[in-house]
Design a protein around this motif. Structure first.
Motif, PDB file in Angstrom:
ATOM      1  N   TYR A  36       0.833  -1.205   0.000  1.00  0.00           N
ATOM      2  CA  TYR A  36       0.000   0.000   0.000  1.00  0.00           C
ATOM      3  C   TYR A  36       0.875   1.266   0.000  1.00  0.00           C
ATOM      4  O   TYR A  36       0.654   2.187  -0.781  1.00  0.00           O
ATOM      5  CB  TYR A  36      -0.933  -0.020   1.210  1.00  0.00           C
ATOM      6  N   VAL A  37       1.883   1.277   0.867  1.00  0.00           N
ATOM      7  CA  VAL A  37       2.781   2.435   0.953  1.00  0.00           C
ATOM      8  C   VAL A  37       3.574   2.599  -0.346  1.00  0.00           C
ATOM      9  O   VAL A  37       3.747   3.725  -0.833  1.00  0.00           O
ATOM     10  CB  VAL A  37       3.720   2.293   2.175  1.00  0.00           C
ATOM     11  N   ASN A  46      -3.633   6.870  -3.648  1.00  0.00           N
ATOM     12  CA  ASN A  46      -3.966   5.482  -3.315  1.00  0.00           C
ATOM     13  C   ASN A  46      -4.840   4.832  -4.384  1.00  0.00           C
ATOM     14  O   ASN A  46      -5.267   3.702  -4.229  1.00  0.00           O
ATOM     15  CB  ASN A  46      -4.621   5.387  -1.939  1.00  0.00           C
TER      16      ASN A  46
END
Length: 190
Positions: A36-37, A46
């Motif tokens: 995710y990061v 995102n």
């Protein structure tokens, strides 16, 4: 090299599984969080494919977390009891750290022994209903088509050790479906 996983039915199985599932859960969540990061750092938002992969990666992580909680609640055989019962390991078919679940109750059995058509077990948990645990195991054996097995569950060490000593002295034939009994016990315990 030391084995990472203690086999089911061996002393220390439940404690080993607690550590293993905790580590596995942490790794799964770290992988999902890392993806995710990385997605945010590479695209600045995102709204990318790595976010979808990270969210989907949370599914096995959550399943692993549920397993960890299940093993966290289970208590295995104490070292003191293991020391008293380890002399029976080579002469009887024994199982340690067996934790059986049913719809109504859970049955933590620290030690079990099988000889012929006799199966007995010992629980160290005062909340475990020995009669209900025996009925549950008999019912599971019957459902599997395994008949003529007597099950006795004990909560007192001295009575259980006396029973094991009497089992040693008995001359009985092996049950015709011994492997089926062993496989069933492994399959219905956590």
């Amino acid at each position: 090299m030391r084995n990472l996983l203690v086999p089911k039915g061996s002393f220390g199985y439940l404690n080993n599984r607690k550590k293993y599932t905790a580590l596995r859960t942490l790794i799964f969540f770290l992988l999902s969080g890392g993806l995710y990061v990385m997605g945010i750092l590479t695209t600045g938002s995102n709204k990318n494919l790595l976010t979808i992969v990270a969210v989907l990666g949370c599914l096995p992580a959550c399943k692993s977390a549920v397993n960890f909680i299940l093993f966290l609640r289970a208590r295995g055989c104490s070292s003191a009891l293991h020391d008293r019962l380890s002399s029976y390991d080579d002469v009887l078919t024994v199982f340690y750290d067996m934790y059986f679940t049913s719809y109504q109750k859970n049955y933590p059995l620290s030690h079990m022994a099988l000889k012929g058509s006799m199966l007995c077990g010992m629980t160290e948990q005062p909340s475990c209903d020995c009669q209900e645990a025996g009925k549950h195991l008999e019912q599971m054996l019957t459902q599997e088509g395994i008949k003529n097995v007597t099950v006795h569950i004990f909560s007192q060490e001295d009575k259980y050790i006396d029973r094991l000593s009497r089992m040693l002295n008995m001359q009985v034939e092996e049950h015709k479906d011994r492997e089926g009994i062993v496989n069933l016990l492994y399959n219905i315990s956590i």
